[in-house]
Motif scaffolding. Structure first.
Motif, PDB file in Angstrom:
ATOM      1  N   MET A   1      -8.032  22.807  -3.879  1.00  0.00           N
ATOM      2  CA  MET A   1      -6.612  23.166  -4.026  1.00  0.00           C
ATOM      3  C   MET A   1      -6.496  24.673  -4.153  1.00  0.00           C
ATOM      4  SD  MET A   1      -4.001  21.017  -6.369  1.00  0.00           S
ATOM      5  CE  MET A   1      -3.313  22.185  -7.511  1.00  0.00           C
ATOM      6  N   GLY A   4      -3.261  26.717  -5.170  1.00  0.00           N
ATOM      7  CA  GLY A   4      -2.344  25.786  -5.828  1.00  0.00           C
ATOM      8  C   GLY A   4      -1.649  26.420  -7.014  1.00  0.00           C
ATOM      9  N   TYR A   5      -2.420  27.205  -7.756  1.00  0.00           N
ATOM     10  CA  TYR A   5      -1.847  27.837  -8.928  1.00  0.00           C
ATOM     11  C   TYR A   5      -0.769  28.836  -8.530  1.00  0.00           C
ATOM     12  CZ  TYR A   5      -1.400  30.575 -13.138  1.00  0.00           C
ATOM     13  OH  TYR A   5      -0.896  31.212 -14.224  1.00  0.00           O
ATOM     14  N   ALA A   8       2.360  26.955  -7.461  1.00  0.00           N
ATOM     15  CA  ALA A   8       3.052  26.371  -8.611  1.00  0.00           C
ATOM     16  C   ALA A   8       3.721  27.454  -9.453  1.00  0.00           C
ATOM     17  CB  ALA A   8       2.061  25.568  -9.448  1.00  0.00           C
ATOM     18  N   ALA A   9       3.007  28.558  -9.634  1.00  0.00           N
ATOM     19  CA  ALA A   9       3.557  29.640 -10.455  1.00  0.00           C
ATOM     20  C   ALA A   9       4.780  30.262  -9.789  1.00  0.00           C
ATOM     21  CB  ALA A   9       2.477  30.703 -10.692  1.00  0.00           C
ATOM     22  N   ALA A  12       7.750  27.692 -10.237  1.00  0.00           N
ATOM     23  CA  ALA A  12       8.244  27.412 -11.587  1.00  0.00           C
ATOM     24  C   ALA A  12       9.530  28.164 -11.923  1.00  0.00           C
ATOM     25  CB  ALA A  12       7.145  27.705 -12.603  1.00  0.00           C
ATOM     26  N   THR A  41       8.384  39.522 -24.078  1.00  0.00           N
ATOM     27  CA  THR A  41       7.338  38.494 -24.035  1.00  0.00           C
ATOM     28  C   THR A  41       6.329  38.798 -22.934  1.00  0.00           C
ATOM     29  OG1 THR A  41       9.027  36.922 -24.737  1.00  0.00           O
ATOM     30  CG2 THR A  41       6.954  36.009 -23.941  1.00  0.00           C
ATOM     31  N   PHE A  44       3.857  41.525 -23.705  1.00  0.00           N
ATOM     32  CA  PHE A  44       2.731  41.107 -24.541  1.00  0.00           C
ATOM     33  C   PHE A  44       1.824  40.145 -23.793  1.00  0.00           C
ATOM     34  CE2 PHE A  44       5.363  42.629 -28.041  1.00  0.00           C
ATOM     35  CZ  PHE A  44       4.405  43.251 -28.823  1.00  0.00           C
ATOM     36  N   GLN A  45       2.465  39.271 -23.027  1.00  0.00           N
ATOM     37  CA  GLN A  45       1.731  38.182 -22.394  1.00  0.00           C
ATOM     38  C   GLN A  45       0.691  38.685 -21.393  1.00  0.00           C
ATOM     39  OE1 GLN A  45       3.064  34.868 -23.178  1.00  0.00           O
ATOM     40  NE2 GLN A  45       0.963  34.390 -22.645  1.00  0.00           N
ATOM     41  N   VAL A  48      -2.410  40.159 -23.105  1.00  0.00           N
ATOM     42  CA  VAL A  48      -3.085  39.135 -23.914  1.00  0.00           C
ATOM     43  C   VAL A  48      -3.748  38.101 -23.017  1.00  0.00           C
ATOM     44  CG1 VAL A  48      -2.661  37.211 -25.480  1.00  0.00           C
ATOM     45  CG2 VAL A  48      -1.690  39.435 -25.994  1.00  0.00           C
ATOM     46  N   ASP A  49      -2.997  37.632 -22.028  1.00  0.00           N
ATOM     47  CA  ASP A  49      -3.562  36.646 -21.110  1.00  0.00           C
ATOM     48  C   ASP A  49      -4.701  37.243 -20.299  1.00  0.00           C
ATOM     49  OD1 ASP A  49      -2.478  34.273 -21.638  1.00  0.00           O
ATOM     50  OD2 ASP A  49      -1.228  34.131 -19.850  1.00  0.00           O
ATOM     51  N   TRP A  51      -6.703  39.486 -21.258  1.00  0.00           N
ATOM     52  CA  TRP A  51      -7.895  39.568 -22.095  1.00  0.00           C
ATOM     53  C   TRP A  51      -8.505  38.195 -22.308  1.00  0.00           C
ATOM     54  CZ3 TRP A  51      -8.874  38.217 -27.417  1.00  0.00           C
ATOM     55  CH2 TRP A  51     -10.059  38.762 -27.907  1.00  0.00           C
ATOM     56  N   LEU A  52      -7.628  37.188 -22.410  1.00  0.00           N
ATOM     57  CA  LEU A  52      -8.113  35.821 -22.618  1.00  0.00           C
ATOM     58  C   LEU A  52      -8.848  35.291 -21.392  1.00  0.00           C
ATOM     59  CD1 LEU A  52      -5.356  33.761 -24.433  1.00  0.00           C
ATOM     60  CD2 LEU A  52      -7.688  34.098 -25.166  1.00  0.00           C
TER      61      LEU A  52
ATOM     62  N   LEU B   9      -6.980  34.987 -31.662  1.00  0.00           N
ATOM     63  CA  LEU B   9      -5.877  35.643 -30.963  1.00  0.00           C
ATOM     64  C   LEU B   9      -4.556  34.924 -31.236  1.00  0.00           C
ATOM     65  CD1 LEU B   9      -5.548  37.883 -28.585  1.00  0.00           C
ATOM     66  CD2 LEU B   9      -4.911  35.849 -27.312  1.00  0.00           C
ATOM     67  N   TRP B  49       0.301  20.453 -16.391  1.00  0.00           N
ATOM     68  CA  TRP B  49      -0.125  21.402 -15.347  1.00  0.00           C
ATOM     69  C   TRP B  49      -1.557  21.860 -15.623  1.00  0.00           C
ATOM     70  CZ3 TRP B  49       3.236  26.324 -13.937  1.00  0.00           C
ATOM     71  CH2 TRP B  49       2.598  27.043 -12.930  1.00  0.00           C
ATOM     72  N   HIS B  56      -8.734  20.097 -11.036  1.00  0.00           N
ATOM     73  CA  HIS B  56      -9.000  20.664  -9.716  1.00  0.00           C
ATOM     74  C   HIS B  56      -9.893  21.898  -9.779  1.00  0.00           C
ATOM     75  CE1 HIS B  56      -5.468  18.207  -8.497  1.00  0.00           C
ATOM     76  NE2 HIS B  56      -6.216  18.057  -7.440  1.00  0.00           N
ATOM     77  N   GLU B  58      -9.427  24.741 -11.060  1.00  0.00           N
ATOM     78  CA  GLU B  58      -8.818  26.048 -10.826  1.00  0.00           C
ATOM     79  C   GLU B  58      -9.217  27.014 -11.926  1.00  0.00           C
ATOM     80  OE1 GLU B  58      -5.031  26.485  -9.402  1.00  0.00           O
ATOM     81  OE2 GLU B  58      -5.168  24.800  -8.023  1.00  0.00           O
TER      82      GLU B  58
END
Lengths: 230, 102
Positions: A1, A4-5, A8-9, A12, A41, A44-45, A48-49, A51-52, B9, B49, B56, B58
């Motif tokens: 897929m 796919g992300y 979808a993103a 959304a 948001t 920050f996101q 943070v994301d 880094w995650l 975090l 999701w 999958h 991902e």
């Protein structure tokens, strides 16, 4: 897929707007403070994301010792499959070099077999290949021993780098074939070899197979592998 | 210590936005029913999701940076993410909304 992300993103927010406009009708999209809150948001996101979501370490791409007769791991610096000479996955048995440069020292010269082209064109071609690969890839390692004689490379994912790397890994190689992830029966017949046998673990790497003259019909191990990777 | 990274975090997110509730006057945690009603669809939609994406291949979760406690197919931290991050966003929005109302 693949992708796919992304799809979808992208869908959304469109769905959210549609839901608000047609069903919910709260009017929140007309409020400045909603967009301000969204912007805060987001600010920050993203870090943070980021880094995650750890970049995939190249070490995972290398097969374990003894898993393959030989393998090439390759990575693209922009695609999270970066392979660098780091201590945590330094492989003393590896042939080839890291970012420092591509060895033209004959380390990969095959035992026996004469180079297909011996004139200046070959040297120029190899120099161009080396430049291209060094510019585009962080490094290429060969683990294990590439069998002497004809070799079949079967990538379990495709990249336009495949032929470039294949050319460099065996610059003076004897017969060499580059097959797709699922070698077509016609290709298998033409090359008279089986796809690599027992293991097709996921990950960005090639598996090498000694060219096994396949005088019998399709070998079960090979076909099973081809099916599984579908 | 690496294993606590994700959870840590999330803890930081909660801690840093807590003043919005206490000092900023956002009434998010003080309305638990409204909070849960808001979070429920987020958890269901994005959790679903996430589950699909993991199925999958991902993305996947690093054993190195998570505690290794899994719940319904996802690490506990990932479920908490869907609670913590929307709550932080709501706190931000509510604080901004507060300021307009005398």
């Amino acid at each position: 897929m693949t992708g796919g992300y992304t799809i979808a993103a992208a869908c959304a927010p469109v769905l959210v707007v549609l839901l608000e406009v047609t069903v919910l009708r709260t009017g929140i999209l007309r409020l400045g403070r909603f967009w301000l809150a969204t912007a805060i948001t987001l600010a920050f996101q993203v870090p943070v994301d980021g880094w995650l979501s750890k970049a995939q370490r190249a070490g995972r791409q290398l097969p374990g010792p003894g898993q393959f007769g030989g393998a090439v791991a390759m990575g693209h610096p922009g695609r999270g499959l970066r392979i660098r000479a780091r201590d945590d996955h330094f492989d003393p048995d590896a042939l080839g070099t890291g970012p420092g440069g591509f060895g033209g020292s004959g380390r990969t010269a095959p035992a026996g077999g004469r180079p297909p082209v011996t004139d200046a064109r070959r040297a120029a071609l190899l120099a161009a290949l080396r430049l291209t690969v060094r510019g585009g890839l962080a490094g290429v390692w060969v683990r294990g021993h590439i069998p002497a004689g004809p070799t079949v490379l079967t990538g379990n994912h495709h990249s336009w780098w495949d032929p470039f790397v294949a050319g460099l890994v065996r610059p003076a190689g004897a017969g060499q074939a580059l097959l797709g992830r699922r070698p077509r029966p016609a290709a298998r017949r033409a090359t008279q070899v089986s796809p690599p046998g027992s293991r097709c673990a996921p990950g960005g790497r090639f598996t090498f197979a000694s060219a096994v003259p396949d005088r019998r019909a399709a070998r079960p191990a090979g076909t099973a592998c081809a099916r599984r990777s579908a | 210590m690496d294993r606590w990274q994700y959870l840590g975090l999330l803890g930081l997110c909660v801690t840093m936005t807590l003043p919005l509730e206490i000092i900023g006057g956002a009434r998010v945690y003080r309305r638990p029913k409204a909070l849960l009603t808001t979070l429920a669809p987020v958890v269901v939609l994005f959790g679903g999701w996430d589950l699909l994406a993991v199925r999958h291949s991902e993305w996947r979760y690093s054993r190195r940076y998570t505690l290794g406690w899994w719940l319904l197919g996802l690490p506990v931290e990932e479920w908490l993410f869907f609670l913590v991050v929307p709550a932080c966003a709501m706190l931000t929005y509510e604080v901004l909304a507060r300021r307009r109302r005398p």
